[in-house]
Motif scaffolding. Structure first.
Motif: not given
Lengths: 322, 322
Positions: A147-149, A151, B107-108, B111, B168, B290-293
């Motif tokens: 994830k970019l958010g 970071k 968000d992901d 992006d 963005r 993403t891992n986070e998501c």
């Protein structure tokens, strides 16, 4: 070719010149060293007494040798922003003025810096290869990205390009910090006084600085160790800001997480070791290459040459007094 | 498997479930239709009287047939944001509640939408192939891209994802406008009341809407003609928002400029005609991956199931009253 037009030397055509040659040739008599049967050195010497201005870029460096062949030279017009391909010390000594194209490429380079960061962290060109290779129906789950958010992204050089990268990343919810020759008090971003501190507080570094004696091989194995195993490096500056051999070692050994590269130490040659890595995105120094930018850069090049030949102020002179 | 834990059915493992199965299995007794030797229909019928909750995603649709096999079903938990794979009308009729994962992916996905736009307009994955293919030293100038700054970008669906895409792009100097079911008076962006008007005022369209009966094949050949020969389409919504056969015709004939696609009408099958085009970037429906998501989505899935089995309010219920 109109012999009454002012003479401008081109040793090898810069990309901007190649695309927009006609609009430059309309106003100047172009002496094309690359079209001559003579070796470059002989061609330069044959025109030594008359050449006052030269157009150049990274693929046609203005070295001490070239300058020695051109005793009448008064102006070096670069089609780029960076001027690391020009022997600035020798120009200073001889009073030769230098122009670049100012800020015209900054937005486009910043867009590609952000595009490379998204690409590496979210595996975009890797995903494209995965789908085109027919692997999706077979391997159901493509590896997860990062994830970019949230970071922490460290910008190296908060000039025109770096500032524009910062604004873009801020809009994406990244935590932006930077290092730069001087702290910029007008920005809200955290300043670190050196690259090691920045790297150790960052998940990714984006290189946006000029290549100088101070920044050559600034990204060495210590910096990469500080960035860490998941860390990503994006380079839209110049290849030699990174110690490329060390970068490859770190990537191959998994000591950093990935890289997005637009520039290399020995362009157009890109180390083949990079081609085997799927956490790397490699571009052909194209971060400034848009139709719109090339047109704008051509106007600046022509404007500087016209100003010079009519004794007006140069549009985008490069300071050469330090 | 603890038989005292509440039962939850999984017909086919959604990506989020596959990655985080353990943390879900710790709290629920998972009935795995996909691990059973029985055909799905027979497995469902065998568990028909007990199954009250099911976990699903796009790869395991909850159709009228599935619902018919599960007379005791009270809750459908989707690991996605969109719920177009669920027969919402039948759920409404039977009073079956539906949850999604709310806003965790926005968000992901935003992006990747931006990454795809930069990639197509600035030719990033194409550049990577160019360099890896060894073509840079041979063909000196890589084709120029198109500048993003100043371009008119039309967002289709200004919900959670669309709004984040807009922020963005605004930071990149794009001129953002949108169409949406309703005009959003709280945004500064220009509203167009329908897709044709948006397309004819845009250099690129970014699809961020839900797939509904109203949006299915919304991007047809009329819309693409209005977008024009240089126009770019980015799709991070659902494949069927575009008439895919028409999209391919337009791309092959050069009637639009390029496309960045994360989703397709018949996943994981991607039309092979796209693989021959270098103005197209194809991702394996990975914009939310993403891992986070995935971790966050798992928490929402578990939270909804726990709420259901303890008679508390669901965390992210999907409105199903229209």
């Amino acid at each position: 070719m109109d012999p009454h037009l002012p003479q401008v030397l081109v040793i090898r055509p810069p990309p901007v010149f190649a695309v927009h040659e006609q609009s430059i040739s309309n106003k100047f008599q172009i002496l094309k060293a690359y079209d001559s049967p003579l070796p470059t050195h002989d061609f330069l010497q044959a025109n030594a007494q008359s050449v006052k201005a030269v157009i150049c870029s990274g693929n046609s460096p203005i070295t001490a040798d070239v300058l020695r062949d051109l005793p009448a030279l008064q102006l070096v017009v670069s089609t780029t922003t960076g001027v690391n391909h020009i022997d600035m010390a020798e120009c200073r000594r001889r009073g030769i003025r230098v122009t670049n194209v100012g800020d015209v490429f900054s937005d486009d380079v910043a867009d590609v810096a952000v595009g490379l960061l998204i690409d590496v962290m979210r595996r975009i060109s890797g995903g494209d290869k995965f789908v085109r290779g027919g692997r999706w129906p077979v391997t159901e789950q493509y590896p997860l990205g990062s994830k970019l958010g949230g970071k922490r992204i460290g910008i190296v050089g908060l000039g025109h390009i770096g500032s524009k990268v910062a604004i873009r990343l801020d809009a994406m919810g990244c935590i932006v910090s930077y290092t730069s020759r001087q702290q910029k008090h007008s920005t809200p971003f955290t300043f670190y006084p050196n690259i090691l501190q920045l790297a150790s507080h960052s998940d990714a570094l984006i290189l946006c600085c000029a290549l100088t004696n101070d920044t050559r091989h600034m990204i060495n194995n210590k910096v990469m160790a500080a960035l860490g195993k998941k860390g990503v490096i994006i380079n839209v500056a110049r290849g030699a800001v990174i110690d490329e051999a060390e970068l490859i070692k770190c990537l191959v050994k998994g000591e950093i997480g990935g890289a997005g590269l637009d520039v290399y130490e020995n362009e157009p040659n890109v180390p083949k070791e990079l081609f085997r890595l799927d956490n790397v995105v490699v571009l052909p120094h194209s971060s400034a290459c848009t139709n719109e930018c090339f047109q704008e850069a051509t106007q600046v090049v022509v404007g500087n040459l016209e100003a010079f030949f009519t004794n007006k102020s140069l549009i985008t002179p490069v300071r050469n007094d330090f």
